[in-house]
Write an enzyme that holds these catalytic residues in place. Structure first.
Site, PDB file in Angstrom:
ATOM      1  N   ASN A 234     -33.101   8.042 -14.831  1.00  0.00           N
ATOM      2  CA  ASN A 234     -33.725   8.775 -13.938  1.00  0.00           C
ATOM      3  C   ASN A 234     -33.550   8.122 -12.455  1.00  0.00           C
ATOM      4  OD1 ASN A 234     -34.689  11.147 -15.349  1.00  0.00           O
ATOM      5  ND2 ASN A 234     -36.206   9.764 -16.266  1.00  0.00           N
TER       6      ASN A 234
ATOM      7  N   GLU B 166     -21.823   6.879 -16.827  1.00  0.00           N
ATOM      8  CA  GLU B 166     -22.285   6.585 -18.246  1.00  0.00           C
ATOM      9  C   GLU B 166     -21.414   5.221 -18.536  1.00  0.00           C
ATOM     10  OE1 GLU B 166     -24.887   7.605 -19.709  1.00  0.00           O
ATOM     11  OE2 GLU B 166     -25.079   9.510 -18.529  1.00  0.00           O
TER      12      GLU B 166
ATOM     13  N   ILE C 225     -27.934   9.528 -28.050  1.00  0.00           N
ATOM     14  CA  ILE C 225     -28.035  10.376 -26.621  1.00  0.00           C
ATOM     15  C   ILE C 225     -29.191  11.008 -26.657  1.00  0.00           C
ATOM     16  CG2 ILE C 225     -26.629  12.223 -25.458  1.00  0.00           C
ATOM     17  CD1 ILE C 225     -25.301   9.267 -25.932  1.00  0.00           C
TER      18      ILE C 225
END
EC number: 2.7.1.21
Length: 199
Positions: free
Chosen positions: A12, A86, A170
């Protein structure tokens, strides 16, 4: 001269939004980019970069055997920048490929990802990006429980902290919380005092 950038942050912190913003800025000037992401991130389907605020773009999914350097080298048109989301999930050889893209093809690479996992250990991709990157930058966000900078990721299950298990699972807000060091070790404690934000 092109450089390898590593921008890391907790969950976030806006890493994906930053990638999409950089891509937009290049493309608005007519400069093509390549966007890549780990094939392990399947939250919105394989081969997509998507933010929590709903922005989404297709991306090349990096598999274990993906030859990143060869892919970029063989493109019919040289991109102005390579953007990787990622990046913590990359393998050592992927990160070395990114360094070769910079050094041999003179194309800047910006990799974004987590630095440490929920056990507070480096991911493989993060480790090698920290070793090889020309520039390293932290994208900051705030601890869920106080006003301190979040530097760690806490995995939860049924509302309780989890400190052991497989490194890669995940998930999003339902699984992970961004926290400071204090609340990583004591996540149920909330601060009654005003705390200073550390830069």
């Amino acid at each position: 001269m092109a450089q390898l950038y590593y921008r890391y942050g907790t969950m976030n912190s806006g890493k994906t939004i930053e990638i999409l913003k950089v891509a937009y800025n290049y493309e608005e000037q007519g400069k093509g980019v390549v966007i890549m992401t780990s094939a392990l991130d399947t939250r919105d389907g394989v081969g997509y970069v998507s933010s929590r605020i709903g922005m989404k773009r297709p991306a090349l999914a990096i598999e274990e055997t993906t030859d990143i350097f060869g892919y970029i080298r063989d493109l019919p048109e040289k991109p102005y920048c390579v953007l990787v989301d990622e990046a913590q999930f990359l393998k050592r050889h992927h990160v070395y490929d990114l360094a070769r893209v910079v050094d041999e093809l003179d194309i800047p690479v910006m990799a974004f990802g987590l630095k440490n996992d929920f056990r507070n250990e480096l991911f493989e991709g993060s480790k090698y990006l920290l070793l090889l990157a020309d520039k390293i930058d932290e994208i900051k966000t705030i601890c869920q429980y106080c006003k301190k900078k979040a530097t760690m990721v806490l995995r939860t299950q049924d509302g309780l902290p989890v400190y052991d298990g497989e490194q890669i699972q995940i998930g999003g807000n339902e699984t992970y919380i961004s926290v400071c060091r204090k609340h990583y070790f004591a996540p149920m404690i909330t601060s009654n005092k005003e705390q200073n934000y550390d830069n």
